[in-house]
Design a protein around this motif. Structure first.
Motif, PDB file in Angstrom:
ATOM      1  N   ARG A   1      -2.828  -9.512   1.376  1.00 24.36           N
ATOM      2  CA  ARG A   1      -1.184  -9.678   0.870  1.00 24.36           C
ATOM      3  C   ARG A   1      -1.021 -10.475   2.403  1.00 24.36           C
ATOM      4  O   ARG A   1      -0.258 -11.430   2.147  1.00 24.36           O
ATOM      5  CB  ARG A   1      -1.068  -8.548   0.154  1.00 24.36           C
ATOM      6  CG  ARG A   1       0.387  -9.158  -0.605  1.00 24.36           C
ATOM      7  CD  ARG A   1       0.803  -7.882  -0.953  1.00 24.36           C
ATOM      8  NE  ARG A   1      -0.332  -7.834  -2.352  1.00 24.36           N
ATOM      9  CZ  ARG A   1      -0.313  -6.910  -3.190  1.00 24.36           C
ATOM     10  NH1 ARG A   1       0.399  -5.671  -3.147  1.00 24.36           N
ATOM     11  NH2 ARG A   1      -0.951  -6.582  -4.095  1.00 24.36           N
ATOM     12  N   HIS A   2      -0.890  -9.204   3.416  1.00 26.97           N
ATOM     13  CA  HIS A   2       0.356  -9.586   4.170  1.00 26.97           C
ATOM     14  C   HIS A   2      -0.464 -10.417   6.049  1.00 26.97           C
ATOM     15  O   HIS A   2       0.214 -10.431   6.977  1.00 26.97           O
ATOM     16  CB  HIS A   2       0.842  -8.271   5.015  1.00 26.97           C
ATOM     17  CG  HIS A   2       1.862  -7.684   3.501  1.00 26.97           C
ATOM     18  ND1 HIS A   2       2.589  -8.520   2.836  1.00 26.97           N
ATOM     19  CD2 HIS A   2       1.226  -6.883   2.937  1.00 26.97           C
ATOM     20  CE1 HIS A   2       2.847  -7.855   2.368  1.00 26.97           C
ATOM     21  NE2 HIS A   2       2.837  -7.075   1.591  1.00 26.97           N
ATOM     22  N   GLY A   3      -1.381 -10.205   5.890  1.00 26.02           N
ATOM     23  CA  GLY A   3      -2.398 -10.959   7.153  1.00 26.02           C
ATOM     24  C   GLY A   3      -3.174  -9.926   7.443  1.00 26.02           C
ATOM     25  O   GLY A   3      -3.037  -8.675   7.395  1.00 26.02           O
ATOM     26  N   GLU A   4      -4.828 -10.614   7.664  1.00 26.38           N
ATOM     27  CA  GLU A   4      -5.397  -9.934   8.741  1.00 26.38           C
ATOM     28  C   GLU A   4      -4.916  -9.298   9.882  1.00 26.38           C
ATOM     29  O   GLU A   4      -5.704  -8.163  10.081  1.00 26.38           O
ATOM     30  CB  GLU A   4      -6.255 -10.314   9.096  1.00 26.38           C
ATOM     31  CG  GLU A   4      -7.583 -10.821   8.370  1.00 26.38           C
ATOM     32  CD  GLU A   4      -8.168 -10.406   7.108  1.00 26.38           C
ATOM     33  OE1 GLU A   4      -8.570  -9.048   7.866  1.00 26.38           O
ATOM     34  OE2 GLU A   4      -8.098  -9.903   6.216  1.00 26.38           O
ATOM     35  N   ASP A   5      -4.239  -9.186  10.546  1.00 21.86           N
ATOM     36  CA  ASP A   5      -3.542  -8.772  11.479  1.00 21.86           C
ATOM     37  C   ASP A   5      -2.193  -7.306  11.212  1.00 21.86           C
ATOM     38  O   ASP A   5      -1.648  -6.679  12.418  1.00 21.86           O
ATOM     39  CB  ASP A   5      -2.358  -9.384  12.664  1.00 21.86           C
ATOM     40  CG  ASP A   5      -3.783 -10.473  13.802  1.00 21.86           C
ATOM     41  OD1 ASP A   5      -4.558 -10.198  13.636  1.00 21.86           O
ATOM     42  OD2 ASP A   5      -2.806 -11.936  13.669  1.00 21.86           O
ATOM     43  N   ALA A   6      -2.325  -7.362  10.111  1.00 18.00           N
ATOM     44  CA  ALA A   6      -1.219  -6.308   9.443  1.00 18.00           C
ATOM     45  C   ALA A   6      -2.107  -5.166   9.884  1.00 18.00           C
ATOM     46  O   ALA A   6      -3.109  -4.568   9.597  1.00 18.00           O
ATOM     47  CB  ALA A   6      -1.377  -6.123   8.174  1.00 18.00           C
ATOM     48  N   HIS A   7      -1.261  -4.127  10.159  1.00 15.25           N
ATOM     49  CA  HIS A   7      -1.898  -2.951  10.401  1.00 15.25           C
ATOM     50  C   HIS A   7      -0.829  -1.813   9.437  1.00 15.25           C
ATOM     51  O   HIS A   7      -0.262  -1.956   9.006  1.00 15.25           O
ATOM     52  CB  HIS A   7      -0.955  -1.567  11.897  1.00 15.25           C
ATOM     53  CG  HIS A   7      -1.632  -2.811  12.775  1.00 15.25           C
ATOM     54  ND1 HIS A   7      -2.438  -2.305  13.424  1.00 15.25           N
ATOM     55  CD2 HIS A   7      -1.057  -3.788  13.667  1.00 15.25           C
ATOM     56  CE1 HIS A   7      -2.791  -3.598  13.846  1.00 15.25           C
ATOM     57  NE2 HIS A   7      -2.079  -4.194  14.873  1.00 15.25           N
ATOM     58  N   VAL A   8      -1.825  -0.727   8.656  1.00 19.50           N
ATOM     59  CA  VAL A   8      -1.410  -0.252   7.158  1.00 19.50           C
ATOM     60  C   VAL A   8      -1.791   1.507   7.916  1.00 19.50           C
ATOM     61  O   VAL A   8      -2.855   1.665   8.759  1.00 19.50           O
ATOM     62  CB  VAL A   8      -2.472  -1.186   6.208  1.00 19.50           C
ATOM     63  CG1 VAL A   8      -2.319   0.209   4.965  1.00 19.50           C
ATOM     64  CG2 VAL A   8      -2.818  -2.339   6.688  1.00 19.50           C
ATOM     65  N   ALA A   9      -1.035   1.903   6.981  1.00 20.33           N
ATOM     66  CA  ALA A   9      -0.726   3.623   6.881  1.00 20.33           C
ATOM     67  C   ALA A   9      -1.013   3.439   5.423  1.00 20.33           C
ATOM     68  O   ALA A   9      -0.669   3.710   5.145  1.00 20.33           O
ATOM     69  CB  ALA A   9      -0.090   4.215   7.861  1.00 20.33           C
ATOM     70  N   ALA A  10      -2.402   4.536   5.714  1.00 20.20           N
ATOM     71  CA  ALA A  10      -2.889   4.584   3.826  1.00 20.20           C
ATOM     72  C   ALA A  10      -2.893   6.066   3.236  1.00 20.20           C
ATOM     73  O   ALA A  10      -3.901   6.587   3.487  1.00 20.20           O
ATOM     74  CB  ALA A  10      -3.425   3.489   3.303  1.00 20.20           C
TER      75      ALA A  10
END
Length: 597
Positions: free
Chosen positions: A144-153
């Protein structure tokens, strides 16, 4: 700094705190906000509870030892301030998205995530992510936000309010301890997503940072711990000879003699690695390796907690369990401690039908049941071993290896009493990486190159098993030092006294990044401020607590006092109660605290 997000109202504001000195945008500031913005006695799952996530003023800088983000909230496991750190690229992603810190209150009406982009924060609904595991949720958010997005889930464990649920960043790098994933879940917050909108964090003196980076890289070959971390399988990939009895927990700390369990050899890791370098931007040490799938970031405690502590020596089973914990969002240390508790209770007839030590085949189903609270056993163990023991009765409490309601790390304090003091007395609860191990400063067996560094903070070499007032003072001084590292989001696995970032290099690095003079005294002051803040919060909460967890408990499980190691180089090691009490008093005197005993 920071952003203040109220999920209940949708209101987002920015609170300016840059004029305040000494917090560096990290956990000291988070503790101040906990004290200012929450009422005493608030349940950790109350919508009014506060969650703080920060890269701070240094975390995420492309330099050795600066790839760390802090997650902080009142812990649903301990009832005191729970602080967990995530290594890997998330802190850099947060900084590049335009935020150093975010404080979250309230509860979203529907499952949501925070989007940080262009120096702004917004709340997005994501009901379609309900029940998804960490990797699957991260995939959707990156699509949804790009392959370079960083995610804490969080995974199912956080959504199901497992009291030791973790937050997992960028698939593999967990903020594991104290149940902060459950705080996310209580807020109906599935993730925080950071989308880069600018260059990496700027530094005041790039030339000095580059020189320090070059010096660190040069030290990798000569510093034994740094070399071990950088090599394969890494310092978390246990290999070599059988460990001496008493070094690590075997079957819930119940085996004080030969473990009779196999330690892997290097070849056992062949073909299992997914990534062995590049986890932390700007740091060449490559401590974090990923095994057995993209969620298999391997911390140093996973092998002991999910392996020997459960009587399991099947490396494949342990690596798979570690990866599964990250995908489901479970802290490996508390899960391992809780399963070991259940296994010992079952062996004594206190938990009929419970799991058995050494049963690697049963481990996957146990992990799933805990994360989803499936069945009576899964639901019981999702509460952690201290609460489970209360349900099972007084005899079961003997087998709950906890301090302040949190499961002990698997490094045995009987031959290393300074570790035991840290487990019992650190105001946030037991952490193995809160202070350096006693064996490292043993005059014979220790790391001699680190002795001058430790001496600069008043920790002279001493026999590892010695337990006296000086041990208490030395342990408090080391705790203060490493608390300073935590306060600034500096990585303990890169830093003094045993790694290449010596005190002089650390102070030069912080000065070069911030553009302001920074000294050892400043580092220790930050460490003291963080410890004082955690202590003050615990005292405040204890005044309104129902008594469990015992927020001010300074006790360790009786086994560590009463059951000495029976053979090997640590034969006879146990924590003498009177000596421990004297060391505790000296510990508190060193930190300027009243002894709660």
């Amino acid at each position: 700094m920071p952003f203040i997000v109220d999920l209940s109202s949708g209101n987002i504001e920015r609170e300016e705190r840059t004029a305040e000195k000494g917090h560096y945008g990290g956990s000291v500031l988070g503790l101040r906000l906990l004290g200012e913005r929450t009422a005493p006695g608030l349940d950790p799952y109350d919508p009014r509870a506060l969650l703080y996530v920060a890269a701070g003023m240094l975390g995420g800088t492309h330099a050795p030892g600066l790839a760390k983000a802090v997650f902080l909230a009142k812990s649903p496991l301990t009832g005191v301030a729970g602080e967990a750190h995530a290594l890997g690229p998330f802190a850099a992603g947060m900084r590049a998205a335009g935020a150093k810190a975010v404080a979250v209150t309230g509860r979203a009406e529907r499952l949501s995530y925070l989007l940080i982009q262009g120096g702004e924060v917004s709340v997005r609904e994501c009901g379609e992510l309900s029940g998804l595991e960490v990797a699957a949720a991260t995939d959707v958010l990156r699509e949804r936000h790009g392959e370079d997005a960083h995610v804490a889930a969080i995974g199912p464990a956080g959504e199901n309010l497992v009291r030791y649920a973790s937050v997992v960043t960028d698939y593999a790098f967990a903020a594991g301890r104290y149940g902060l994933g459950a705080v996310f879940g209580a807020k109906n917050l599935k993730a925080i997503v950071c989308v880069a909108s600018g260059a990496p964090a700027e530094v005041a003196d790039p030339g000095t940072v580059a020189a320090l980076d070059a010096g660190y890289r040069g030290a990798l070959a000569t510093n034994p711990l740094a070399a071990l971390q950088a090599g394969v399988p890494g310092f978390a990939g246990w290999v070599g000879d059988t460990l001496a009895p008493g070094y690590a927990s075997v079957r819930n700390f119940s085996v004080p003699g030969p473990p009779k369990l196999r330690v892997p050899v290097e070849e056992d890791y062949d073909g299992r690695a997914v990534a062995t370098s590049g986890a932390c931007p700007g740091c060449p040490n490559d401590c974090l390796k990923v095994y057995a799938g993209r969620t298999g970031g391997l911390g140093q405690e996973a092998f002991l907690s999910l392996g020997w502590n459960l009587g399991i020596d099947d490396l494949g089973a342990v690596l798979a369990a570690n990866a599964r914990c990250n995908d489901l969002g479970l802290d490996q240390v508390s899960l391992g401690g809780t399963l070991a508790f259940a296994m010992e209770c079952a062996g004594h007839g206190l938990l009929p039908g419970g799991p058995a030590f050494g049963d690697a085949a049963a481990l996957p189903e146990l992990i799933e049941d805990v994360a989803t609270r499936s069945g009576p056993l899964g639901d019981l163990l999702a509460e952690g071993s201290a609460r489970a023991a209360r349900r099972l009765g007084s005899e079961a409490r003997t087998y709950a290896m906890t301090a302040k309601g949190a499961e002990l790390p698997c490094f045995d304090p009987r031959p290393q009493p300074g570790i035991g003091l840290g487990y019992a007395l650190a105001p946030g609860g037991p952490r193995y990486d809160a202070l350096e191990h006693d064996l490292d400063f043993d005059p014979v067996a220790g790391l001699g190159y680190s002795f001058p560094e430790a001496a600069r903070v008043g920790a002279a070499p001493a026999p590892a098993g010695e337990l006296n007032e000086e041990r208490g003072r030395r342990s408090a001084r080391l705790l203060r030092l490493w608390s300073g590292l935590d306060a600034l989001n500096l990585c303990v696995f890169a830093s003094t006294p045993t790694r290449p970032l010596t005190i002089d290099r650390l102070t030069t690095l912080v000065t070069a990044v911030l553009g302001e003079p920074f000294t050892l005294d400043d580092l220790l002051a930050a460490g003291q401020a963080r410890l004082d803040g955690m202590r003050a919060y615990a005292l405040r909460e204890a005044a309104t607590s129902d008594g469990f967890p015992d927020l001010l408990s300074e006790d360790l499980p009786a086994r560590l006092h009463d059951e000495p190691i029976t053979t090997g180089p640590y034969e006879g090691a146990a924590l003498d109660r009177e000596a421990f009490a004297r060391a505790r008093r000296a510990f508190y005197e060193e930190l300027g605290w009243a002894d709660a005993s």
